[in-house]
Design a protein around this motif. Sequence first.
Motif, mmCIF file in Angstrom:
data_model
loop_
_atom_site.group_PDB
_atom_site.id
_atom_site.type_symbol
_atom_site.label_atom_id
_atom_site.label_comp_id
_atom_site.label_asym_id
_atom_site.label_seq_id
_atom_site.Cartn_x
_atom_site.Cartn_y
_atom_site.Cartn_z
ATOM 1 N N LYS A 115 0.848 -1.180 0.000
ATOM 2 C CA LYS A 115 0.000 0.000 0.000
ATOM 3 C C LYS A 115 0.888 1.235 0.000
ATOM 4 C CE LYS A 115 -1.086 2.062 3.504
ATOM 5 N NZ LYS A 115 -1.963 2.706 4.501
ATOM 6 N N ASP A 118 -6.190 7.035 12.570
ATOM 7 C CA ASP A 118 -5.673 6.308 11.406
ATOM 8 C C ASP A 118 -6.659 5.253 10.922
ATOM 9 O OD1 ASP A 118 -3.425 7.846 11.507
ATOM 10 O OD2 ASP A 118 -2.104 6.278 12.292
ATOM 11 N N ASP A 127 0.713 11.376 -0.568
ATOM 12 C CA ASP A 127 1.385 10.129 -0.920
ATOM 13 C C ASP A 127 2.870 10.238 -0.587
ATOM 14 O OD1 ASP A 127 -1.061 9.493 -1.900
ATOM 15 O OD2 ASP A 127 -0.491 9.503 -4.023
ATOM 16 N N CYS A 162 -5.663 -1.376 -2.217
ATOM 17 C CA CYS A 162 -4.328 -0.934 -1.807
ATOM 18 C C CYS A 162 -3.380 -0.912 -3.014
ATOM 19 C CB CYS A 162 -3.775 -1.847 -0.724
ATOM 20 S SG CYS A 162 -4.593 -1.684 0.886
ATOM 21 N N ILE A 187 10.098 -1.981 0.427
ATOM 22 C CA ILE A 187 9.671 -1.836 1.821
ATOM 23 C C ILE A 187 10.784 -2.036 2.828
ATOM 24 C CG2 ILE A 187 7.324 -2.555 1.246
ATOM 25 C CD1 ILE A 187 7.994 -5.295 2.472
ATOM 26 N N SER A 222 3.307 -1.045 13.448
ATOM 27 C CA SER A 222 3.665 0.199 14.128
ATOM 28 C C SER A 222 2.683 0.518 15.246
ATOM 29 C CB SER A 222 3.731 1.358 13.133
ATOM 30 O OG SER A 222 2.439 1.771 12.711
ATOM 31 N N GLY A 258 2.328 4.513 1.798
ATOM 32 C CA GLY A 258 2.459 5.273 3.025
ATOM 33 C C GLY A 258 2.184 6.739 2.736
ATOM 34 N N ARG A 259 1.853 7.493 3.775
ATOM 35 C CA ARG A 259 1.504 8.897 3.573
ATOM 36 C C ARG A 259 2.122 9.762 4.664
ATOM 37 N NH1 ARG A 259 -2.781 5.584 2.549
ATOM 38 N NH2 ARG A 259 -3.548 5.647 0.395
ATOM 39 N N THR A 260 2.599 10.936 4.247
ATOM 40 C CA THR A 260 3.082 11.934 5.197
ATOM 41 C C THR A 260 2.401 13.257 4.880
ATOM 42 O OG1 THR A 260 4.972 12.452 3.755
ATOM 43 C CG2 THR A 260 5.333 10.831 5.509
ATOM 44 N N GLN A 288 3.202 -3.590 7.961
ATOM 45 C CA GLN A 288 4.107 -2.664 8.635
ATOM 46 C C GLN A 288 3.325 -1.571 9.364
ATOM 47 O OE1 GLN A 288 6.442 -1.710 5.084
ATOM 48 N NE2 GLN A 288 8.288 -2.539 6.073
ATOM 49 N N GLU A 289 2.254 -1.122 8.747
ATOM 50 C CA GLU A 289 1.449 -0.074 9.369
ATOM 51 C C GLU A 289 0.818 -0.575 10.664
ATOM 52 O OE1 GLU A 289 -1.119 3.574 7.641
ATOM 53 O OE2 GLU A 289 -1.522 1.624 6.731
ATOM 54 N N MET A 296 4.699 0.829 1.337
ATOM 55 C CA MET A 296 4.958 0.030 2.533
ATOM 56 C C MET A 296 3.965 -1.111 2.503
ATOM 57 S SD MET A 296 3.028 2.485 5.365
ATOM 58 C CE MET A 296 3.618 1.530 6.748
#
Length: 479
Positions: free
Chosen positions: A193, A304, A201, A408, A470, A213, A195-197, A209-210, A205
């Motif tokens: 999928k 989230d 976008d 995803c 990843i 975390s 990841g986002r910050t 993994q999400e 990852m």
Amino acid sequence: MANDLQVNTQNAGRFEKDLLGEARVPAEAYYGIQTQRACANFDLSGVRLYHFPALIKAMAMVKLACARANRSLDLLDEDRALAIEAAVNEILQGQYHREFVVDMIQGGAGTSTNMNANEVIANIALEKLGFAKGEYAELHPNNHVNMSQSTNDAYPTAVRLSILLKHGDLVHSLASLRDAFAAKAEEFRDIIKMGRTQLQDAVPMTLGQEFQSFATTLGEDIERIAGLSELLKEINLGGTAIGTGINTDPEYARLAVNNLSEISGFEFKRATDLVEASSDMGAFVLFSSMLKRLAVKLSKISNDLRMLSMGPRCGLNEINLPPQQPGSSIMPGKINPVIPEAVNQVAYQVIGNDMAVTMAAEAGQLQLNAMEPLIAYNVLESIRMLTQSMDMLKNRCVRDITANRERCQELVDQSIGIITAVVPYIGYENSSRIAKEALASGRGVLELIRDEQLMSEEDLQRVLSPAYMIRPQRRQNKN
């Protein structure tokens, strides 16, 4: 509750006396006149002592520890000591809790709570000895149950013990929630999928993994909460009014603390400076701040989960939260993420409770902090709400979350973010140009890279493979 008590006092009862005079107490009540006055004075939160059984049991354990110490020193005769012990044992078994009727928020630094306990234990003990309730000449709430004590050492000790009694439930729920997220991480380990910050976008990852975390961040707090609980095992029992130990035998404090350790199963130690310990609320401030930290983490995770499940047609829709109830009175078919929403609200309440604890701790003056009842109420309430919300989140949400694997992958394929993976091969300037053109034209990043033959197909497939994107990879320097 106060109004109920006023009505009850009009019925037949017994008369009791205190500093302020005489009043009628309901005949069936095991509490006495000082408890009754406190109920009339403090009808504030509507939350009574009996809402927190751990605090009642902790008060009872303190009274038992003190009675045994006084008996060992021949200050309390055997008959009264055994009657007090029998009364306490019944309270520890869950009996008479509804007799603890004082509001959790009260003036007097906890005196009303202490006297509620003294009176209930005294009247139960009196019946054990064959006397009627209120015959305090035979066994007195102050002279015998409260012997060698002050509210200022008995109450803070009980508050600390009550938190320790609930600490195990909190840690268990936290560990269980962590494990639930870890199990989902394993289930979703191969789902790629984006990841986002900053809600934009970022780079690919895995969904595993999400979720890992989430498990990791919660796991960090287990050890920290356990460590902070050790601070609560330093108590001022034996310090009486201000920590000088007035009205106690020189051996009393040691005996009382040792007895409490044996009764409760926690290794308590007497504070080295009882005067300082009588007014210091530092342990509560630290513990409450740790609860706030956990609340912040739970709220972030809940945010989230809500975002990842948003849609289902017009949002991210990467995961599905289990439906729990219809979501709208006007929009058919709408299902809301009610469980994470509820956890958010618990978190906000806990954060507010921590502020109240902070202000109450700061308000201490000279040799005492009169605001400790507010501290006790908020810390115990935060523990209760966090424990229940974590159980709810695990049982009614996390365990049954499912992933939308195709969705995803679709978002990964459409994303500009995968350009980051090829930066080491085509350079930052080329990558920026490709990304800009992809956004402007609507064409895919991979399509543009292939058109310009910036990378071989073999290298492109390797770099964009899930296993490559990843985790760190060794590569040769081509500069």
